[in-house]
Motif scaffolding. Structure first.
Motif, PDB file in Angstrom:
ATOM      1  N   UNK A  62      54.039  40.847  49.025  1.00  9.08           N
ATOM      2  CA  UNK A  62      53.652  41.196  50.397  1.00  9.08           C
ATOM      3  C   UNK A  62      54.554  42.298  50.949  1.00  9.08           C
ATOM      4  N   UNK A  63      55.811  42.291  50.567  1.00  6.08           N
ATOM      5  CA  UNK A  63      56.750  43.275  51.109  1.00  6.08           C
ATOM      6  C   UNK A  63      56.590  44.648  50.476  1.00  6.08           C
ATOM      7  N   UNK A  64      56.388  44.669  49.160  1.00  6.53           N
ATOM      8  CA  UNK A  64      56.441  45.959  48.478  1.00  6.53           C
ATOM      9  C   UNK A  64      55.076  46.562  48.195  1.00  6.53           C
ATOM     10  N   UNK A  65      54.038  45.731  48.185  1.00 10.31           N
ATOM     11  CA  UNK A  65      52.704  46.260  47.923  1.00 10.31           C
ATOM     12  C   UNK A  65      51.726  45.578  48.863  1.00 10.31           C
ATOM     13  N   UNK A  66      51.698  46.050  50.104  1.00  7.07           N
ATOM     14  CA  UNK A  66      50.827  45.425  51.099  1.00  7.07           C
ATOM     15  C   UNK A  66      49.369  45.498  50.652  1.00  7.07           C
ATOM     16  N   UNK A  67      49.025  46.530  49.884  1.00 12.57           N
ATOM     17  CA  UNK A  67      47.630  46.736  49.497  1.00 12.57           C
ATOM     18  C   UNK A  67      47.294  46.067  48.175  1.00 12.57           C
ATOM     19  N   UNK A  68      48.225  45.331  47.609  1.00 11.11           N
ATOM     20  CA  UNK A  68      48.073  44.815  46.259  1.00 11.11           C
ATOM     21  C   UNK A  68      46.894  43.860  46.162  1.00 11.11           C
ATOM     22  N   UNK A  69      46.027  44.071  45.161  1.00 12.38           N
ATOM     23  CA  UNK A  69      44.885  43.196  44.935  1.00 12.38           C
ATOM     24  C   UNK A  69      45.273  42.209  43.851  1.00 12.38           C
ATOM     25  N   UNK A  70      45.439  40.960  44.234  1.00 10.22           N
ATOM     26  CA  UNK A  70      45.840  39.990  43.220  1.00 10.22           C
ATOM     27  C   UNK A  70      45.188  38.631  43.461  1.00 10.22           C
ATOM     28  N   UNK A  71      45.183  37.833  42.421  1.00 11.64           N
ATOM     29  CA  UNK A  71      44.588  36.507  42.478  1.00 11.64           C
ATOM     30  C   UNK A  71      45.580  35.521  41.876  1.00 11.64           C
ATOM     31  N   UNK A  72      45.630  34.344  42.463  1.00  9.04           N
ATOM     32  CA  UNK A  72      46.509  33.325  41.906  1.00  9.04           C
ATOM     33  C   UNK A  72      45.664  32.134  41.475  1.00  9.04           C
ATOM     34  N   UNK A  73      45.870  31.706  40.232  1.00 11.05           N
ATOM     35  CA  UNK A  73      45.167  30.523  39.731  1.00 11.05           C
ATOM     36  C   UNK A  73      46.195  29.630  39.041  1.00 11.05           C
ATOM     37  N   UNK A  74      45.900  28.335  38.955  1.00 10.93           N
ATOM     38  CA  UNK A  74      46.823  27.479  38.206  1.00 10.93           C
ATOM     39  C   UNK A  74      46.908  27.951  36.762  1.00 10.93           C
ATOM     40  N   UNK A  75      48.092  27.911  36.183  1.00  9.97           N
ATOM     41  CA  UNK A  75      48.237  28.350  34.793  1.00  9.97           C
ATOM     42  C   UNK A  75      47.348  27.486  33.912  1.00  9.97           C
ATOM     43  N   UNK A  76      46.514  28.122  33.049  1.00 10.93           N
ATOM     44  CA  UNK A  76      45.514  27.356  32.299  1.00 10.93           C
ATOM     45  C   UNK A  76      46.127  26.489  31.200  1.00 10.93           C
ATOM     46  N   UNK A  77      45.348  25.521  30.750  1.00 14.20           N
ATOM     47  CA  UNK A  77      45.767  24.603  29.682  1.00 14.20           C
ATOM     48  C   UNK A  77      45.100  25.015  28.368  1.00 14.20           C
ATOM     49  N   UNK A  78      45.526  24.432  27.259  1.00 11.82           N
ATOM     50  CA  UNK A  78      44.842  24.684  25.984  1.00 11.82           C
ATOM     51  C   UNK A  78      43.421  24.101  26.044  1.00 11.82           C
ATOM     52  N   UNK A  79      42.520  24.712  25.297  1.00 13.01           N
ATOM     53  CA  UNK A  79      41.124  24.250  25.298  1.00 13.01           C
ATOM     54  C   UNK A  79      41.017  22.781  24.943  1.00 13.01           C
ATOM     55  N   UNK A  80      41.830  22.370  23.968  1.00 11.28           N
ATOM     56  CA  UNK A  80      41.764  20.978  23.521  1.00 11.28           C
ATOM     57  C   UNK A  80      42.086  20.031  24.673  1.00 11.28           C
ATOM     58  N   UNK A  81      43.054  20.414  25.513  1.00 13.31           N
ATOM     59  CA  UNK A  81      43.446  19.552  26.636  1.00 13.31           C
ATOM     60  C   UNK A  81      42.387  19.553  27.728  1.00 13.31           C
ATOM     61  N   UNK A  82      41.747  20.712  27.897  1.00 16.69           N
ATOM     62  CA  UNK A  82      40.694  20.777  28.910  1.00 16.69           C
ATOM     63  C   UNK A  82      39.556  19.849  28.514  1.00 16.69           C
ATOM     64  N   UNK A  83      39.259  19.852  27.210  1.00 16.62           N
ATOM     65  CA  UNK A  83      38.188  18.965  26.721  1.00 16.62           C
ATOM     66  C   UNK A  83      38.537  17.510  26.972  1.00 16.62           C
ATOM     67  N   UNK A  84      39.832  17.195  26.889  1.00 17.56           N
ATOM     68  CA  UNK A  84      40.257  15.809  27.160  1.00 17.56           C
ATOM     69  C   UNK A  84      40.186  15.482  28.636  1.00 17.56           C
ATOM     70  N   UNK A  85      39.871  16.489  29.445  1.00 18.11           N
ATOM     71  CA  UNK A  85      39.728  16.242  30.877  1.00 18.11           C
ATOM     72  C   UNK A  85      41.008  16.422  31.661  1.00 18.11           C
TER      73      UNK A  85
END
Lengths: 906, 596
Positions: free
Chosen positions: A396-419
């Motif tokens: 916010x301080x250094x790049x007021x115009x910065x276009x960014x998105x925040x998402x939870x860090x993803x899990x391995x596919x195998x873990x996602x399948x486990x729910x």
């Protein structure tokens, strides 16, 4: 000495000293009647906000006065130096703040008061601290074996932050044009093949069979067969080669493309790989986020990096959790550093670096990740990073115009399948009350206040003012209490024009992760565990060891710490009063012995000696020696045979400390002999390496002296200039050189690049170059030596040279036959002093590198310090000190002996 | 001329041609060496005056950038640091073909937006439009070049050009404009009352121009975010006349309605009766990097105040200036980021209860340089109590010098000249302690000091000096031994006791050595880092070495501030060197100690 001028000057100086001597305001006993003084030690960073809250506490509670100090010295994570010293000195603070990583380690050793009764007693009190007000993770992290030992005061969350522009540029967009974030580990970096193979020098790779990760089975892969443009990584030991696939032959052979992403002019695979025969081959999907967004410069360097897992603040721990890895047994007595899930997670870390060309090439994107305006992420040079909530403020301080998105860090596919659901991990500090604190009740009152709404609001306000005063935007860090989230959001984010909606969205994502956050394992060996995780990851990522070996090799170090902790009452307790009594007895015996020999001497008819005057004159030294010299020396000798952690009484364990340091044992896996404490030998080797500096600085100093041993106008100015650096204050010199050595912004590398060195070393950030860098810095101070040689040169009689010249000796001959021998006493003296000094190098490591990178600047004295204050092993530290003494003694005696051959005295 | 204790007799350049070449060679080698040696130090000094934005890895320069003072604002930046450059992976021919149409497309996007935005015409009317468009074109172009999609890049320059309109949106032009058009803007003014509650005295809209060379133009979206208010101060002061603006609070409410009735995140207006309760004032300012001196005067409840320090328009970001009315509050022991207010006396008759007057004094070139040079030092002094650290260090150094010279020389005298039982044993012990590393006794020493009640005091940092130091005792003993015994005997006959001999006969004779000991103990004390690390906890007792280390840790990555602090630390040593040069040199030669 008797002239009145001298006395005047002396008096003036003493007056000045007295005038400048700091006198913090003394407690007025009359005014402070009935006032309890609470000592509060915070960590480095929080002093300012803490002070504000404390002021308010004092205003509300006139019966208390609070004195603020700091409990850490070097960093807030692993440096309880000051705290330990205060406990050892039986004057600990009443409340002290620590990073939560260290809290349980100390609590398990009985350093802190169990707060559970206080919390129970406060039940029903409106201002009491109630478990339900806190985020569960923040409450549980300070809990050990069901008891609460500290109260959290801060939190932070970590999530995956994406640079929208770079993702869109690479085509990671949804139908509606918005950014499509990676959904799984495999999206970030997908591996299609991991196994053996061969390569020819013109780049034809043949794949063999898949390899197995010990204890796991075949390396997990996905994504089908290799196609053109996929990335191939070949490794054999530490040789490493990465390229794109140009085409896939009918027989499955892969032809490598030499025109892309390799330094211009690369036409062949390194011979080491071709000759190695069977290689480790990995094939990565070209559409992996990391690969698709990484761009190279014509010289093969990375221009834009897709993803760095290790920079920012994700740590290997995070990846372990994401794959459901276990670190410790439930009862906390065993380390599981061979957990298959952990190995898979570590392999994933290694793969991410490999798919962009290896750790070395990605490193420049991690070193400067300080969250300042020079961070590569803020400068569009890094597409994805896992970083903490504090980073939002920098964006916010250094790049007021910065276009960014925040998402939870993803899990391995195998873990996602486990729910499984994605999560974050949190860190932060906590307050605790030391066991021997004088006013635990008052301390609790203060802690209760520090966690209150009022105090927190004041602290947010202070932090906001501080940042805004330097032109920054204030984005508050995560609250540790559930009930503070809406307040912070409304007060500092929602109605704040300086903060874009993107920042608020990001904040919400991170805050939303807090209820189910993970935290670092509370264990009595937290520091060791933290260190082992990092070391193992560093070894694996740099291909110094396979993932399996890197992890397994750290297990003994961890288990040793655990065993030492759980070991029951071993060895006899050492009582200090016996020690002191023994010392006094020893002194008495010494005195009696002296008296007896004096009597004998007198009886033998020798003259009386002036013992009164003698003892009076020598008394300054003698008193100092008896009180601060002899006693401590004996004490440290005794504890070098003890197990002593400064918190519990010392126990006699014989030679164990020495055996642990110096001994070897047979490795149960390989059968090879390995050192019990490899770091001890490493630190010794590092220190020995620094001895290289001695001959260099002596010869350079001598050369300089010979050059300056000329007479012409202006030479004195040169002497001054060369001499000056050697007298500059050490701390200032160290800080200056840290800056000069900065790999990207420092003077040295920019000058080197100016003169055409395309890949200058990374100096203090590189395991190879850190020690040479320190040596180089040392050469800046050769002026002191130069003056000694100069004095020596001036003392050589001119007649010697004249005689030699008449005899026809040339300048070289004169130098080697006259100058050097005549200077030999000086050289000898400086070598001896230099060796002693080098063996004790401490401050440079402490201030400049903290022993990093990869222990390359872990010098002997610094490791000793670590043993004492990081691993809480005063016994081993003392043993190291005595081994050092033995070394110094041996080296000095050796030199004395050798010196007879070459040192020439008149 | 005597310099460094060496008398210079010969001329600079010898007449003999062979010698002349040798001499020239020697001098050039020395000059190169001297430059190399000076460079790190020069780097320290230059870095210490740089601004944070000058320290990126892209545009490295040893010299700090020259500050450009401005008398007209808003203005066009000379160097934004951005330029349209050939991207990696594009061939030179493609670039030649692509460059001009691309730049033109960007330029027209910027120019279109510029022409259409009425606010730009009014507030930035005095700015040279062509120059502004050119500067923004480079910024926007560089941004667009990094954003063109990979698929378009693969297809060629035509596809890339086709993407430009999609990427060079008015929104992006506006972002570039907001970021790179320096301007002086005034924002919200908030106050804190003595009961810690905050009030909004007014928004950016409450500012007005107060001198004829300035106009105040309220900004609005799109240049501002929704909810933001600020007033741009446009000025032209060719003769560097002061430019002023004044803040009058918004209409005040009669009485406070209780702090709970407001929605979170908003502030109640300042009540009419509340001015006397104000203890802090916060003013939001976006300065224009014009290097003008900013003078702020506050009128609060009938008294006039001004800042205790000079500040300059050195940055371009929004900064909150926090001002505190001196009162009962405890000053932080470490640094401060706020300004204290200096009471200038009662306000004139009829003055408002609360007002802020801000005056800009445009700077000259020299003035701007001075402002830039002093800036980091002022910040360092404000954030760290350097003055107190220096005082402590000097005090400790004096005590150490006096005690070390006395303690060491007295003990050395005993070892050299007096005969007493156990002398040889003691001397052996003394030599042995020289070899024992400090680490051996670190932990037990700490425990002993603790028992003496010296923990968290400065005693452990100087009392030890009285016991002398083994090395100095050894060194002095050697010199005492070289003094003829007859002198001593003569003194004894004259009736001197052992102390008289020591004081009147021996000490004067080893004076140079004593001075050497004094210098070394000064340096040891000045550099003392482990002492405070282990024994001192109260920040008010830190010496300079440890204070600087602490500053380094807490100031994060701001190298220019750290270099400023380091430079300050070196100054006393260098000054001392020039005063006592002779003894430094002598000391080194006598002791054979090579500094570090």
């Amino acid at each position: 000495m008797s002239s009145w001028k001298t006395w005047m000057a002396l008096a003036m100086f003493i007056l000045l000293a007295v005038a400048l001597y700091p006198r913090p305001e003394k407690d007025d006993p009359e005014k402070n009647k009935g006032v309890t003084t609470i000592t509060l030690w915070g960590t480095l960073i929080v002093t300012e906000e803490t002070a504000t809250a404390v002021d308010e506490f004092e205003r509300e509670n006139p019966q208390y006065k609070v004195q603020i100090g700091a409990s850490d010295a070097r960093d807030s994570i692993a440096d309880p130096t000051r705290f330990l010293l205060s406990v050892a000195g039986e004057d600990p603070p009443d409340v002290c703040g620590f990073n939560r990583l260290g809290i349980i380690e100390l609590a398990a050793r009985g350093a802190f008061v169990d707060l559970t009764p206080y919390i129970e007693a406060d039940k029903g009190r409106p201002d009491g601290l109630h478990e339900e007000d806190f985020f569960k993770s923040m409450w549980d992290e300070t809990c050990y074996k069901g008891r609460q030992y500290a109260i959290s005061y801060g939190a932070n969350a970590r999530a995956l932050i994406l640079n929208d522009d770079l993702l869109l540029r690479a085509g990671f967009r949804n139908e509606d044009g918005s950014v499509r974030p990676p959904k799984s580990w495999e999206d970030i970096c997908r591996k299609k093949f991991h196994g053996s193979g061969t390569v020819t020098s013109d780049g034809v790779v043949r794949l063999g069979s898949p390899t197995e990760l010990p204890g796991v089975g075949p390396f997990p892969v996905s994504g089908g067969a290799a196609v053109a443009d996929d990335v191939v990584v070949l490794t054999a030991g530490r040789s490493f080669f990465r390229a794109r696939i140009k085409s896939v032959g009918a027989d499955g052979a892969l032809q490598i493309d030499f025109s892309r992403e390799l330094a211009t002019g690369t036409k062949a695979v390194p011979a080491a790989l071709v000759n190695a025969g069977n290689l480790e081959v990995k094939v990565f999907d070209k559409n992996s986020y990391t690969i698709a967004m990484t761009r190279f410069k014509p010289n093969g360097d990375i221009d834009v990096l897709g993803f760095t897992p290790f920079g920012g603040n994700s740590w290997p721990l995070n990846f372990g959790w994401q794959n459901e890895a276990t670190f410790m047994a439930d009862n906390g007595e065993r380390v599981f550093f061979d957990d298959p899930n952990l190995k898979v997670a570590y392999q994933y870390l290694v793969d991410i670096y490999d798919c962009v060309g290896g750790l070395e090439r990605a490193k420049p994107f991690e070193d400067p990740l300080m969250g300042d305006r020079h961070s590569p992420f803020v400068r569009d040079k890094l597409a994805m990073i896992i970083n903490g909530s504090w980073f939002l403020g920098a964006i916010a301080s250094y790049r007021a115009d910065f276009q960014f998105t925040v998402v939870p860090a993803p899990l391995p596919e195998a873990r996602i399948k486990e729910g499984k659901q994605p999560f974050t991990w949190i860190g932060g500090g906590a307050w605790a009350i030391p066991k021997t604190a004088k006013h635990p009740e008052a301390g609790w009152a203060l802690m209760r206040f520090m966690a209150s709404d009022k105090a927190r609001k004041l602290m947010y306000e202070v932090n906001a003012s501080r940042l805004r005063a330097s032109g920054m935007v204030y984005v508050p860090d995560m609250p540790f209490r559930r009930d503070h989230v809406p307040y912070v959001r409304a007060e500092y984010l929602a109605n704040n024009p300086g903060i874009s909606t993107r920042v608020i969205e990001a904040y919400d994502v991170m805050a939303g992760l807090l209820p189910n956050a993970r935290f670092r394992v509370p264990t009595p060996i937290s520091n060791r565990l933290y260190e082992a995780q990092h070391r193992a990851a560093a070894d694996a990522m740099a291909h110094r060891a396979s993932v399996h070996d890197a992890l397994i090799s750290k297990t003994p170090f961890l288990q040793e710490g655990l065993d030492k902790f759980f070991e029951k009452e071993r060895g006899a307790r050492i009582d200090w009063s016996w020690m002191i009594g023994g010392y006094i007895l020893l002194l008495a015996i010494g005195a009696a012995f002296l008296a007896r020999s004096e009597m004998r001497r007198r009886r033998a008819g020798f003259g009386r000696r002036d013992w009164k005057a003698g003892y009076m004159s020598v008394s300054p030294w003698l008193v100092g020696f008896i009180v601060f010299g002899g006693g401590p020396i004996l004490f440290s000798l005794v504890i070098s045979f003890c197990h002593y952690d400064a918190l519990t009484p010392a126990r006699f364990i014989g030679l164990d400390n020495y055996i642990k340091l110096l001994g070897f044992h047979k490795d149960s896996l390989t059968g090879a002999m390995v050192a019990n404490d490899p770091k001890f030998w490493k630190s010794l080797a590092n220190t020995a390496f620094m001895l290289v500096a001695l001959p260099i600085s002596i010869s350079l100093g001598l050369l300089l002296a010979v050059l300056l041993n000329n007479q012409f106008r202006g030479i004195a100015a040169f002497r001054t200039l060369f001499y000056m650096p050697s007298i500059l204050p050490t701390v200032a010199t160290f800080l200056l050189w840290v800056w000069v050595f900065d790999p990207h912004r420092g003077l040295l590398n920019n000058v080197l690049m100016e003169v055409g060195v395309t890949h200058p070393p990374k100096w203090l950030h590189s395991a190879t170059w850190a020690k040479p860098a320190l040596i180089l810095m040392g050469l800046w101070g050769i002026g002191g030596g130069m003056l000694i040689w100069l004095a020596g040169l001036k003392a050589i009689p001119v007649q010697l040279y004249e005689a030699a010249e008449i005899d026809g000796a040339g300048p070289m001959r004169r130098f080697f036959r006259i100058t050097l021998p005549m200077l030999s006493p000086y050289i000898f003296f400086n070598t001896v002093m230099g060796i002693i000094g080098t063996l004790q190098v401490f401050e440079a490591a402490y201030i400049m590198t903290n022993g990093e990178p990869e222990d390359s600047t872990l010098f002997y004295a610094f490791y000793l310090f670590h043993q004492a204050f990081r691993y809480l092993d005063m016994g081993t530290a003392s043993a190291m000190a005595w081994i050092l003494f033995a070394l110094v003694l041996a080296l000095t005696l050796f030199q004395l002996k050798v010196s007879r051959k070459w040192v020439h005295y008149d | 001329m005597t310099h460094l204790g060496i008398r210079i007799k010969k001329g600079f350049m010898p007449a003999n041609p062979r010698k002349l070449t040798q001499r020239s060679l020697l001098i050039s080698v020395l000059v190169v060496g001297a430059l190399l040696f000076a460079l790190p130090y020069v780097n320290m000094v230059f870095t210490s005056v740089k601004m944070d934005e000058e320290m990126s890895s892209e545009n490295f320069s040893i010299l700090p950038r020259t500050p450009v003072p401005r008398t007209v604002s808003p203005y066009v930046m000379d160097d934004t640091g951005y330029a349209i450059k050939r991207p990696n992976g594009m061939s030179r021919e493609d670039w030649e073909r692509f460059k001009d149409p691309f730049t033109t497309a960007i330029r027209s996007a910027v120019d279109n937006w510029y022409g259409k935005e009425p606010l730009v015409q009014t507030a930035f009317g005095k700015v040279d439009r062509k120059a502004a468009v050119e500067s923004l074109t480079q910024v926007l172009g560089a941004g667009v070049l990094t954003r063109i999609s990979d698929s378009a890049r693969k297809q060629g320059t035509a596809a890339m050009l086709a993407e430009v309109p999609k990427l060079a949106t008015p929104e992006k032009v506006k972002d570039a404009f907001v970021e790179f058009m320096p301007r002086f803007c005034l924002g919200d003014v908030t106050v804190r009352l003595s009961d810690y509650s905050k009030r909004r005295a007014g928004t950016g809209a409450n500012w007005s121009a107060a001198s004829s060379n300035a106009t105040a133009i309220p900004l609005a979206p799109p240049l501002l975010k929704p909810g933001e208010t600020s007033t741009l101060l446009s000025y032209d002061s060719p003769n560097r006349d002061p430019v002023s603006a004044t803040f009058a609070p918004a209409a005040t409410v009669a009485a406070t309605q209780g702090a709970t009735s407001r929605p979170a995140g908003t502030l109640l207006p300042l009540g009419a009766d509340e001015a006397s309760k104000i203890d802090r004032v916060y003013v939001f300012v976006q300065s224009d990097q014009s290097w003008a001196r900013i003078d702020i005067r506050l009128t609060v409840a009938g008294r006039v105040y001004r800042l205790d320090e000079t500040i300059h328009a050195a940055t371009r970001t929004w900064t909150q200036i926090e001002m505190r009315i001196p009162g009962q509050e405890r000053m932080p022991t470490s640094g401060r980021t706020f300004y204290l207010l200096e009471d200038l006396g009662p306000a004139p008759e009829g003055a408002p209860q609360f007002a802020v007057d801000l005056t800009l004094h445009p700077n000259s070139g020299l003035g701007a340089w001075w402002a830039k040079i002093t800036r980091n030092y002022a910040i360092a002094f404000r954030q760290v109590p350097i003055a107190r650290y220096i005082g402590t260090s000097i005090s400790l150094a004096i005590l150490s010098i006096i005690l070390t010279t006395f303690g060491s020389s007295l003990s050395a005298y005993a070892f050299a000249r007096l005969d007493f039982p156990g002398k040889n044993v003691f001397f052996g012990l003394l030599l042995a302690t020289m070899m024992i590393p400090g680490q051996v006794t670190m932990i037990p020493s700490f425990l002993i000091h603790k028992q003496l009640g010296w923990y968290n005091t400065l005693y452990p940092l100087w009392v030890h000096s009285a016991f002398g130091a083994a090395f100095y005792i050894f060194m002095l003993r050697q010199f005492f031994l070289s003094i003829p015994k007859e002198l001593e005997d003569a003194a004894r006959i004259d009736g001197c006791g052992f102390f008289g001999i020591y004081w009147y006969v021996m000490l004067p004779l080893v004076r140079p050595t004593l001075i050497t000991v004094a210098i070394f103990s000064f340096m040891g004390s000045w550099n003392n880092f482990m002492g405070p690390l282990i024994y001192v906890n109260d920040e008010r007792l830190y010496n300079l070495a440890f204070g600087l280390f602490k500053f380094n840790l807490t100031s994060g990555a701001n190298s220019s501030l750290i270099m400023a602090g380091s430079f300050i630390m070196t100054v006393p040593i260098i000054a001392m060197f020039f005063f006592f040069q002779r003894y430094f040199i002598q000391g080194i030669s006598i002791s054979g100690l090579g500094g570090r």
